[in-house]
Motif scaffolding. Structure first.
Motif, PDB file in Angstrom:
ATOM      1  N   LEU A 358       0.888  -1.246   0.004  1.00 14.28           N
ATOM      2  CA  LEU A 358      -0.024   0.008  -0.135  1.00 14.28           C
ATOM      3  C   LEU A 358       0.683   1.369  -0.005  1.00 14.28           C
ATOM      4  N   LEU A 359       2.063   0.896   0.112  1.00 10.85           N
ATOM      5  CA  LEU A 359       2.909   2.297   0.152  1.00 10.85           C
ATOM      6  C   LEU A 359       3.585   2.599  -1.442  1.00 10.85           C
ATOM      7  N   SER A 360       4.046   3.989  -1.310  1.00  6.80           N
ATOM      8  CA  SER A 360       4.462   4.474  -2.501  1.00  6.80           C
ATOM      9  C   SER A 360       6.026   3.915  -2.666  1.00  6.80           C
ATOM     10  N   GLU A 361       6.544   4.116  -3.955  1.00  9.09           N
ATOM     11  CA  GLU A 361       8.001   3.722  -3.924  1.00  9.09           C
ATOM     12  C   GLU A 361       8.818   4.565  -2.993  1.00  9.09           C
ATOM     13  N   GLU A 362       8.396   5.799  -3.037  1.00  6.73           N
ATOM     14  CA  GLU A 362       9.143   6.832  -2.024  1.00  6.73           C
ATOM     15  C   GLU A 362       9.006   6.354  -0.692  1.00  6.73           C
ATOM     16  N   GLN A 363       7.972   5.832  -0.154  1.00 13.62           N
ATOM     17  CA  GLN A 363       7.781   5.605   1.114  1.00 13.62           C
ATOM     18  C   GLN A 363       8.677   4.307   1.306  1.00 13.62           C
ATOM     19  N   GLN A 364       8.507   3.510   0.515  1.00 11.35           N
ATOM     20  CA  GLN A 364       9.154   2.054   0.606  1.00 11.35           C
ATOM     21  C   GLN A 364      10.909   2.298   0.579  1.00 11.35           C
ATOM     22  N   ALA A 365      11.315   3.381  -0.096  1.00 16.17           N
ATOM     23  CA  ALA A 365      12.621   3.853  -0.112  1.00 16.17           C
ATOM     24  C   ALA A 365      13.101   4.399   1.397  1.00 16.17           C
ATOM     25  N   GLU A 366      12.286   5.085   1.823  1.00 14.90           N
ATOM     26  CA  GLU A 366      12.647   5.962   3.133  1.00 14.90           C
ATOM     27  C   GLU A 366      12.603   4.658   4.032  1.00 14.90           C
ATOM     28  N   ILE A 367      11.736   3.647   4.200  1.00 18.27           N
ATOM     29  CA  ILE A 367      12.023   2.542   4.829  1.00 18.27           C
ATOM     30  C   ILE A 367      13.324   1.883   4.985  1.00 18.27           C
ATOM     31  N   GLU A 368      13.837   1.609   3.769  1.00 20.53           N
ATOM     32  CA  GLU A 368      14.945   1.137   3.310  1.00 20.53           C
ATOM     33  C   GLU A 368      16.219   1.980   3.921  1.00 20.53           C
ATOM     34  N   GLU A 369      15.774   3.168   3.676  1.00 19.10           N
ATOM     35  CA  GLU A 369      16.980   4.116   4.017  1.00 19.10           C
ATOM     36  C   GLU A 369      17.218   3.917   5.766  1.00 19.10           C
ATOM     37  N   HIS A 370      16.114   3.847   6.339  1.00 15.66           N
ATOM     38  CA  HIS A 370      16.240   4.042   7.814  1.00 15.66           C
ATOM     39  C   HIS A 370      16.638   2.454   8.520  1.00 15.66           C
ATOM     40  N   LEU A 371      16.264   1.470   7.642  1.00 14.08           N
ATOM     41  CA  LEU A 371      16.914   0.153   8.152  1.00 14.08           C
ATOM     42  C   LEU A 371      18.463   0.037   7.900  1.00 14.08           C
ATOM     43  N   GLY A 372      18.847   0.413   6.705  1.00 14.72           N
ATOM     44  CA  GLY A 372      20.163   0.512   6.347  1.00 14.72           C
ATOM     45  C   GLY A 372      20.863  -0.616   6.024  1.00 14.72           C
ATOM     46  N   ASP A 373      21.785  -1.063   5.425  1.00 17.51           N
ATOM     47  CA  ASP A 373      22.723  -2.286   5.231  1.00 17.51           C
ATOM     48  C   ASP A 373      22.832  -3.056   6.340  1.00 17.51           C
ATOM     49  N   ASP A 374      23.062  -2.286   7.542  1.00 20.15           N
ATOM     50  CA  ASP A 374      23.681  -3.091   8.717  1.00 20.15           C
ATOM     51  C   ASP A 374      22.550  -3.436   9.764  1.00 20.15           C
ATOM     52  N   ALA A 375      21.318  -3.077   9.153  1.00 16.72           N
ATOM     53  CA  ALA A 375      20.232  -3.411  10.294  1.00 16.72           C
ATOM     54  C   ALA A 375      20.083  -4.732  10.588  1.00 16.72           C
ATOM     55  N   VAL A 376      19.798  -5.111  12.169  1.00 18.52           N
ATOM     56  CA  VAL A 376      19.589  -6.175  12.480  1.00 18.52           C
ATOM     57  C   VAL A 376      18.182  -6.927  12.193  1.00 18.52           C
ATOM     58  N   GLU A 377      18.009  -7.888  11.494  1.00 16.43           N
ATOM     59  CA  GLU A 377      16.725  -8.454  10.915  1.00 16.43           C
ATOM     60  C   GLU A 377      16.509  -9.945  11.023  1.00 16.43           C
ATOM     61  N   ALA A 378      15.614 -10.290  11.630  1.00 18.52           N
ATOM     62  CA  ALA A 378      15.186 -11.924  11.988  1.00 18.52           C
ATOM     63  C   ALA A 378      14.961 -12.521  10.668  1.00 18.52           C
ATOM     64  N   ASP A 379      15.677 -13.731  10.605  1.00 16.47           N
ATOM     65  CA  ASP A 379      15.398 -14.493   9.535  1.00 16.47           C
ATOM     66  C   ASP A 379      14.164 -15.089   9.558  1.00 16.47           C
ATOM     67  N   ALA A 380      13.249 -14.903   8.505  1.00 18.53           N
ATOM     68  CA  ALA A 380      11.964 -15.246   8.522  1.00 18.53           C
ATOM     69  C   ALA A 380      11.540 -16.567   9.015  1.00 18.53           C
ATOM     70  N   ASP A 381      12.612 -17.405   8.582  1.00 18.64           N
ATOM     71  CA  ASP A 381      12.341 -18.943   9.097  1.00 18.64           C
ATOM     72  C   ASP A 381      12.478 -19.005  10.595  1.00 18.64           C
ATOM     73  N   ILE A 382      12.996 -18.200  11.475  1.00 20.50           N
ATOM     74  CA  ILE A 382      12.991 -18.379  12.705  1.00 20.50           C
ATOM     75  C   ILE A 382      12.000 -17.518  13.658  1.00 20.50           C
ATOM     76  N   ILE A 383      11.154 -16.699  12.837  1.00 18.62           N
ATOM     77  CA  ILE A 383      10.138 -16.084  13.569  1.00 18.62           C
ATOM     78  C   ILE A 383       8.985 -16.780  14.134  1.00 18.62           C
ATOM     79  N   LEU A 384       8.656 -16.669  15.217  1.00 19.47           N
ATOM     80  CA  LEU A 384       7.567 -17.437  15.884  1.00 19.47           C
ATOM     81  C   LEU A 384       6.361 -16.439  16.381  1.00 19.47           C
ATOM     82  N   PRO A 385       5.014 -17.402  16.192  1.00 20.65           N
ATOM     83  CA  PRO A 385       4.121 -16.538  16.556  1.00 20.65           C
ATOM     84  C   PRO A 385       3.928 -16.207  18.095  1.00 20.65           C
ATOM     85  N   GLU A 386       3.201 -15.082  18.279  1.00 18.25           N
ATOM     86  CA  GLU A 386       3.246 -14.783  19.661  1.00 18.25           C
ATOM     87  C   GLU A 386       2.049 -15.770  20.263  1.00 18.25           C
TER      88      GLU A 386
END
Length: 405
Positions: A358-386
């Motif tokens: 639902l986001l524009s390309e500009e909004q998606q780019a802003e998100i990527e910029e904030h996260l950055g290349d060194d952002a800590v991200e959980a691997d989707a394979d290890i994410i557990l439901p609450e």
């Protein structure tokens, strides 16, 4: 605006038995207003927000981003009231029993078992999320967290505000080989007595640590998809045995535990322990920037059993006196603008609830910029439901007897 009573209250008002209860706008009446009318009614209002106040970066985000925006764009004044959810629920319960319709707060930061308790005891205003333009424009209704909060149907009583993952922070100067599984974490604690602990399970973070232990006992995450007392009876001995096996190696030999995450964070900052933990995989950045955590702090997820994902929400109490202004505040806080600003580690550094489709390309780019290349991200394979919030209650009921005593 919060009502101010003067000595010169007119006799006609007294005869009419005027009261805040008579003036309160119901959820059904509010639903009849269009958004322009809601904005007009909100002008000049002063509203309060009950929210956890234990993180300076969260407080800074509210004070520096949300408060000025509401003031400048809507003439709405927001004041935050630092308070743990169980405390403000107790207050709301007392107000409900006393018939007090003139509430102090108009917005609640809430989720999980606290949302379930509030909803079951009629402490919430009612269905409102369908009135929020930004709910449809930026979040949609595809994600499961829009409909279910730890096993409780949401039904429009709260709006998603943030998504986070459970992660561990550790001091790389003190931990040479950080664990990657729960069993390795237990082994590390045994080999390094006094260097690890977790908060009391009455605290959400401490309870969530035990939830990860539950997942580590299960053969598959699917076993915990629904609340299952029979499964708990069959597997609790293994759970308590696992916790007891390394209890003596904990800080102060497991005879006492930090009351909450704030205390554990301070212990970590003071060098009493080598690990802390919590929901929000990006929180270490702001804590380092604020000179709270040492610069040698690193963040990890446990690959086994994985990392529980958690969504938290914004709601309204049953006795809000400014429902229109509360809607204005919530609508802004779930907007793409506010959600993207929240990603900034210098402000909060927390995950968003936006639907990328639902986001524009500009909004998606802003998100990527904030996260950055060194952002800590959980691997989707290890994410557990609450887990269902009834597991939370079960842990509280059983932990002290089985572990502490």
């Amino acid at each position: 605006m919060k009502k101010v009573w003067f000595l010169g209250v007119t006799a006609s008002c007294i005869l009419a038995a005027c009261s805040s209860e008579d003036e309160q706008l119901s959820a059904d009446e509010l639903a009849e207003k269009d958004w322009d009318a809601i904005k007009e009614s909100a002008e000049g209002a002063e509203i309060g927000m009950y929210m956890w106040g234990g993180d300076d970066s969260v407080n800074r985000y509210i004070d520096d981003i949300v408060v000025p925006h509401l003031d400048e764009n809507y003439d709405v004044t927001l004041e935050r009231y630092p308070m743990d959810a169980p405390d403000f629920l107790n207050r709301l319960m007392s107000e409900k029993e006393a018939g007090d319709q003139d509430g102090t707060a108009d917005v609640l930061w809430i989720n999980g078992e606290n949302f379930r308790t509030a909803k079951q005891n009629d402490l919430l205003y009612g269905e409102f999320t369908h009135l929020l333009p930004n709910m449809e424009e930026y979040i949609g209704d595809e994600a499961s967290f829009v409909h279910i909060d730890m096993g409780t149907e949401i039904e429009g009583y709260e709006a998603p505000w943030g998504n986070v993952q459970f992660a561990f922070q550790y001091d790389a100067d003190r931990v040479d080989d950080p664990p990657s599984t729960m069993d390795e974490l237990i082994e590390w604690s045994i080999d390094n007595p006094g260097e690890f602990t977790y908060p009391n399970v009455n605290d959400f973070t401490g309870n969530s640590f035990i939830s990860h232990m539950l997942y580590s006992v299960a053969d598959s995450p699917d076993e915990l998809e629904e609340y299952d007392e029979e499964w708990l009876r069959a597997n609790e001995e293994e759970l308590w045995s696992k916790l007891n096996d390394f209890q003596d190696s904990l800080w102060r030999e497991g005879q006492t535990y930090p009351d909450d995450l704030s205390q554990l964070d301070q212990m970590y900052a003071d060098g009493e322990v080598s690990f802390t933990m919590g929901f929000n995989e990006h929180r270490a950045e702001s804590m380092i920037e604020d000179d709270v955590f040492p610069e040698s702090t690193e963040t990890i997820f446990l690959e086994e059993p994985g990392s529980i994902g958690s969504t938290h929400y914004l709601s309204m109490p049953f006795n809000t006196t400014e429902p229109e202004a509360a809607l204005i505040a919530i609508n802004y806080m779930i907007s793409a603008e506010a959600q993207i600003k929240k990603l900034d580690p210098s402000l909060w550094g927390e995950g968003h609830v936006l639907d990328s489709d639902l986001l524009s390309e500009e909004q998606q780019a802003e998100i990527e910029e904030h996260l950055g290349d060194d952002a800590v991200e959980a691997d989707a394979d290890i994410i557990l439901p609450e887990l269902d919030s009834r597991y939370h209650d079960w842990i509280i009921d059983r932990w002290e007897e089985e572990v502490v005593q």
